[in-house]
Motif scaffolding. Structure first.
Motif, PDB file in Angstrom:
ATOM      1  N   ASN A 425     -40.658 -28.006  29.862  1.00 45.88           N
ATOM      2  CA  ASN A 425     -40.485 -27.157  31.034  1.00 45.88           C
ATOM      3  C   ASN A 425     -40.238 -28.069  32.230  1.00 45.88           C
ATOM      4  N   ALA A 426     -39.089 -27.927  32.852  1.00 46.88           N
ATOM      5  CA  ALA A 426     -38.723 -28.761  34.007  1.00 46.88           C
ATOM      6  C   ALA A 426     -38.938 -30.242  33.689  1.00 46.88           C
ATOM      7  N   ARG A 447     -32.154 -15.000  25.518  1.00 43.64           N
ATOM      8  CA  ARG A 447     -32.566 -14.420  26.792  1.00 43.64           C
ATOM      9  C   ARG A 447     -32.638 -12.893  26.658  1.00 43.64           C
ATOM     10  N   HIS A 470     -38.353 -17.269  27.036  1.00 46.20           N
ATOM     11  CA  HIS A 470     -37.178 -17.602  26.233  1.00 46.20           C
ATOM     12  C   HIS A 470     -37.320 -19.053  25.788  1.00 46.20           C
ATOM     13  N   THR A 475     -30.205 -25.745  25.702  1.00 50.87           N
ATOM     14  CA  THR A 475     -30.672 -25.611  27.081  1.00 50.87           C
ATOM     15  C   THR A 475     -30.056 -24.340  27.641  1.00 50.87           C
ATOM     16  N   ALA A 476     -30.819 -23.627  28.409  1.00 49.67           N
ATOM     17  CA  ALA A 476     -30.310 -22.416  29.052  1.00 49.67           C
ATOM     18  C   ALA A 476     -31.122 -22.219  30.314  1.00 49.67           C
ATOM     19  N   ASP A 477     -30.511 -21.604  31.298  1.00 47.67           N
ATOM     20  CA  ASP A 477     -31.208 -21.403  32.567  1.00 47.67           C
ATOM     21  C   ASP A 477     -32.525 -20.672  32.353  1.00 47.67           C
ATOM     22  N   GLY A 478     -33.591 -21.209  32.894  1.00 37.91           N
ATOM     23  CA  GLY A 478     -34.886 -20.531  32.842  1.00 37.91           C
ATOM     24  C   GLY A 478     -35.549 -20.578  31.475  1.00 37.91           C
TER      25      GLY A 478
END
Ligand SMILES: Cc1cc2nc3c(=O)[nH]c(=O)nc-3n(C[C@H](O)[C@H](O)[C@H](O)COP(=O)(O)OP(=O)(O)OC[C@H]3O[C@@H](n4cnc5c(N)ncnc54)[C@H](O)[C@@H]3O)c2cc1C
Length: 543
Positions: A425-426, A447, A470, A475-478
């Motif tokens: 995460n981040a 998602r 999700h 890799t995917a946004d959020g």
């Protein structure tokens, strides 16, 4: 505040009677959610000697939720190898007692007082009030609450203490005062045929290796079956000896007898002190009723089992986890008290199943008939013994019904704990629960667009505080990155794209396609409403 008799009346949202490992876990879980929790314990201090040794990954996950997972992991020790060995102590096979998939090792071995100190610290840290040396002696309930009378054990002449509370949790052990006060009977699953002598030692020099002592081993010696292991590193160790026919309790409890047994492991009074010598009878029981209106039973007060799978205390901790989010909903007015009935309907079949497995395991590993024992050893060597089944699912309650067409029988499937693995995460690697706050969640491989839900479904999701998680290999946004591919394996292996998990991480149900999620949410709404959750019952009216 005082009552008519002039006694001081203490008040609390929840009173926990009995501050053993289960009571303190329940106190911590409820105090963590902001409730005013009072716990009373009849002994003046925490019991300083071990009973339970085994912890599993599911329990570590519970401790993780209380913020003490890593401390417990340091104090306990992951079991690298739990062996079944023959009479010559030659390995027959290795096995796990717990399961993978909780984000921790499947099995740990620990010194119970160290673990209790950590849970106690968490409970007090969240604001639970704990009064030691106070014994509950009377209990009466009415429509609005429960009144408990208690006395200070070391001040018998002092005025009794009166506690007025909305709910009582009876976590007061196998001889439960609370259970007796409610006149709740036990289903008796029988007394394990042989008593067991339990010896705990503390090494004088913890750095010295006791060469002959295994990490943990079950010695399948028909002449004297025994479980032996280092409880924590090298300092504390435990033996659980099966008593043989004709041996009296008195003879088993003699100190010279204990040293005679320990000498076979190369342990002498020059190496260690015996901190506990106790003979146990293992009776298996399940209380017929776990809830009487505002009073609930948990832990050994509700059920007991022999220790051959190391699941007695852990079952009690599961009780605390199952009960705490439901009681929180009732205390907040989100649900009627009847929601608490699902505590027993879900938990009792689970504990009954583990109790039966534990009895069967005990019968297998404590055989004293040499012919039967030899046949057993041969079967283990030949690999013809069936592998242990996965842990049972919850009984009926807030969960997709057993046998429903969409239900899957797998770890992480309906009625079993949802997977926890490592995610990124981040840019930071964490365990899932450290990233996603405790509560309802939909964990998905793709998602989820909230537009697939109707407004009424969205209202329910909002009211529950449902989190959408999700987890992806790419890799995917959020999205969280599925670092080890464990989620991917689970989703692919089970032909699922998402699962819906409850605040205790148990899976309500799963979805084959993301588009199946609205139907799953409807099913959840129906299940919650039937259980007493205050929500619109389906079919929903569109806004
Ligand atoms: C030899 C042995 C080995 C075991 N090994 C394992 C293992 O490896 N893993 C595992 O999971 N389980 C194991 N168990 C089982 C485990 O020890 C129990 O299931 C566990 O201790 C139950 O916890 P509890 O909090 O429900 O009850 P308890 O530990 O019995 O605590 C109840 C508390 O309530 C207090 N109390 C009682 N009455 C009152 C009252 N009227 N007012 C106030 N306080 C009161 C008591 O003093 C006590 O502190 C083992 C048991 C034995 C005997």
């Amino acid at each position: 505040m005082s009552n008519d008799a002039g006694s001081r009346v203490f008040e609390a949202d929840v009173l926990v009677i009995g501050y053993g490992p289960v009571g303190m876990t329940a106190a911590a879980l409820l105090a963590q959610q902001g409730f005013d929790v009072l716990a009373i314990e009849k002994h003046p201090r925490l019991f300083g000697l071990p009973r339970a040794g085994h912890l599993d990954g599911e329990t570590l996950r519970t401790f993780q939720g209380l913020g003490i997972g890593e401390q417990v992991e340091i104090a306990a020790r992951a079991i690298a190898d739990f062996r079944l060995v023959d009479a010559q102590r030659k390995p027959l096979t290795s096995r796990y007692l717990g399961e993978d998939g909780h984000g921790w090792k499947p099995d740990y071995i620990s010194f119970q007082p160290e673990i209790e100190t950590l849970i106690d610290g968490a409970a007090r840290g969240f604001g639970a009030r704990v009064v030691m040396g106070l014994e509950a002696t009377g209990l009466a309930q009415d429509a609005d609450g429960v009144t408990v009378t208690a006395r200070h054990r070391e001040e018998p002449d002092a005025e009794p203490v009166v506690i007025r509370t909305r709910y009582v949790l009876g976590a007061d052990g196998a001889g439960s005062f609370v259970r007796r006060a409610l006149e709740i009977e036990l289903d008796d699953l029988g007394l394990f045929p042989n008593p067991h002598l339990v010896l705990d030692i503390e090494q004088l020099d913890p750095d010295r290796d006791l060469e002959s002592l295994p990490e943990v081993a079950q010695v399948l010696d028909p002449a004297r079956p025994v479980l032996a292991g280092r409880w924590n590193g090298a300092r504390w160790s435990r033996w659980e000896y099966t008593a043989l026919e004709g041996e009296s309790r008195e003879s088993l409890e003699r100190e010279d007898f204990a040293w005679g047994l320990l000498a076979e492991w190369g342990v002498t009074p020059a190496d260690a002190i015996i901190i506990r010598r106790a003979v146990y009878d293992f009776r298996s029981t399940v209380a017929k009723q776990w809830r009487r209106d505002r009073v609930l039973l948990l832990g050994d007060a509700a059920h007991t089992q022999p220790p051959f799978m190391g699941q007695g205390m852990l079952s009690g901790i599961r009780d605390a986890v199952n009960l705490s989010w439901k009681l929180a909903a009732v205390l907040r007015g989100q649900a009627d008290g009847s929601l608490l009935d699902t505590y027993q309907t879900e938990r009792a079949p689970h504990v009954l199943d583990l109790t039966r497995r534990s009895i069967a395991t005990g019968q297998l590993v404590t055989m004293t008939d040499p012919v039967a024992a030899s046949a057993r050893d041969e079967a283990i060597r030949a690999g013809t013994m069936p592998p242990p089944a996965i842990f049972p699912r919850l009984g009926a309650g807030i969960v997709t019904p057993a046998g429903a067409p969409a239900a899957i029988e797998a770890l992480g499937g309906d009625g079993r704990p949802g997977l926890q693995a490592r995610v990124v995460n981040a840019g930071v690697v964490r365990k899932l629960d450290d990233v996603v706050e405790r509560g309802w969640r939909i964990v998905s491989r793709h998602r989820v667009d909230r537009a697939i839900f109707t407004p009424a479904q969205r209202r329910l999701l909002d009211r529950l505080g449902m989190r959408f998680v999700h987890v992806t290999r790419g890799t995917a946004d959020g999205a969280l990155i599925d670092l080890d591919g464990d989620y991917d394996l689970w989703f692919r292996g089970n032909g699922r794209k998402a699962y819906l998990a409850r605040p205790d991480h148990y899976v309500f149900g799963t979805a084959e396609k993301i588009d199946d999620l609205p139907a799953l949410v409807d099913e959840l709404a129906g299940s919650l409403a039937a259980a007493g959750w205050r929500t619109n019952t389906p079919p929903f009216t569109e806004e």
